[in-house]
Design a protein around this motif. Structure first.
Motif, PDB file in Angstrom:
ATOM      1  N   TYR A 141       8.015  -3.866  -2.891  1.00  0.00           N
ATOM      2  CA  TYR A 141       8.970  -3.508  -1.828  1.00  0.00           C
ATOM      3  C   TYR A 141      10.034  -2.595  -2.432  1.00  0.00           C
ATOM      4  N   ASN A 142      10.278  -1.456  -1.794  1.00  0.00           N
ATOM      5  CA  ASN A 142      11.183  -0.456  -2.353  1.00  0.00           C
ATOM      6  C   ASN A 142      12.637  -0.615  -1.909  1.00  0.00           C
ATOM      7  N   ALA A 192       0.802  -1.220   0.000  1.00  0.00           N
ATOM      8  CA  ALA A 192       0.000   0.000   0.000  1.00  0.00           C
ATOM      9  C   ALA A 192       0.838   1.275   0.000  1.00  0.00           C
ATOM     10  N   GLY A 193       2.114   1.183   0.344  1.00  0.00           N
ATOM     11  CA  GLY A 193       2.948   2.376   0.401  1.00  0.00           C
ATOM     12  C   GLY A 193       4.391   2.034   0.690  1.00  0.00           C
ATOM     13  N   SER A 194       5.262   3.007   0.532  1.00  0.00           N
ATOM     14  CA  SER A 194       6.687   2.751   0.759  1.00  0.00           C
ATOM     15  C   SER A 194       7.128   3.277   2.126  1.00  0.00           C
ATOM     16  N   PHE A 195       8.202   2.687   2.623  1.00  0.00           N
ATOM     17  CA  PHE A 195       8.755   3.041   3.931  1.00  0.00           C
ATOM     18  C   PHE A 195      10.242   3.299   3.802  1.00  0.00           C
ATOM     19  N   ASP A 196      10.766   4.075   4.739  1.00  0.00           N
ATOM     20  CA  ASP A 196      12.203   4.326   4.781  1.00  0.00           C
ATOM     21  C   ASP A 196      12.922   3.279   5.617  1.00  0.00           C
ATOM     22  N   LEU A 197      12.172   2.592   6.486  1.00  0.00           N
ATOM     23  CA  LEU A 197      12.728   1.569   7.363  1.00  0.00           C
ATOM     24  C   LEU A 197      11.602   0.646   7.818  1.00  0.00           C
ATOM     25  N   ILE A 198      11.931  -0.644   7.919  1.00  0.00           N
ATOM     26  CA  ILE A 198      10.987  -1.620   8.466  1.00  0.00           C
ATOM     27  C   ILE A 198      11.643  -2.267   9.681  1.00  0.00           C
ATOM     28  N   LEU A 199      10.981  -2.172  10.829  1.00  0.00           N
ATOM     29  CA  LEU A 199      11.425  -2.823  12.053  1.00  0.00           C
ATOM     30  C   LEU A 199      10.557  -4.057  12.231  1.00  0.00           C
ATOM     31  N   LEU A 200      11.185  -5.226  12.213  1.00  0.00           N
ATOM     32  CA  LEU A 200      10.466  -6.485  12.084  1.00  0.00           C
ATOM     33  C   LEU A 200      10.793  -7.429  13.231  1.00  0.00           C
TER      34      LEU A 200
END
Length: 120
Positions: free
Chosen positions: A72-73, A42-50
């Motif tokens: 995925y960007n 649905a949108g892009s992120f600058d960081l993913i904390l998983l």
């Protein structure tokens, strides 16, 4: 900077959300690997904390699926964990290329890790 925090524990999500928003980040949350993938679509992120340990699809598998997701960007992924098991930490760093951020969250450690990863 837009950050997606993925954790199956609502308390951890609320704490991370509070800390990161207070530090000036735009934060979205997801409670599962499935929700993570939906958010990325649905949108892009600058960081993913998983989070590493989640039911159904753990963080390792979610990370692999993210990297195969056409929308995925390429945002950096860092793993969240309460476990200091050396094998899990090594696997997390190998998969993501970034560090693990340990729970329970401490504001300076969480924001410091985010700043190191984002280079800001």
């Amino acid at each position: 900077m837009k950050i997606l925090v993925v954790d199956d524990d609502e308390i951890n999500l609320n704490i991370a959300d509070f800390i990161l928003k207070k530090a000036g980040y735009d934060v979205m949350t997801a409670r599962s690997g499935k929700e993570c993938l939906e958010s990325v679509r649905a949108g892009s992120f600058d960081l993913i904390l998983l989070d590493i340990f989640m039911p159904e699809t753990d963080g390792f598998e979610t990370c692999k699926m993210l990297k195969n997701e056409p929308l995925y960007n390429g945002a950096p992924i860092a793993f969240l964990t309460a476990s200091e098991d050396k094998e899990n930490v090594e696997k997390a760093v190998e998969l993501s290329g970034n560090e693990c951020i340990f729970k329970p969250f401490k504001a300076d450690i969480l924001t410091g890790g985010v700043k190191r990863i984002l280079g800001k």
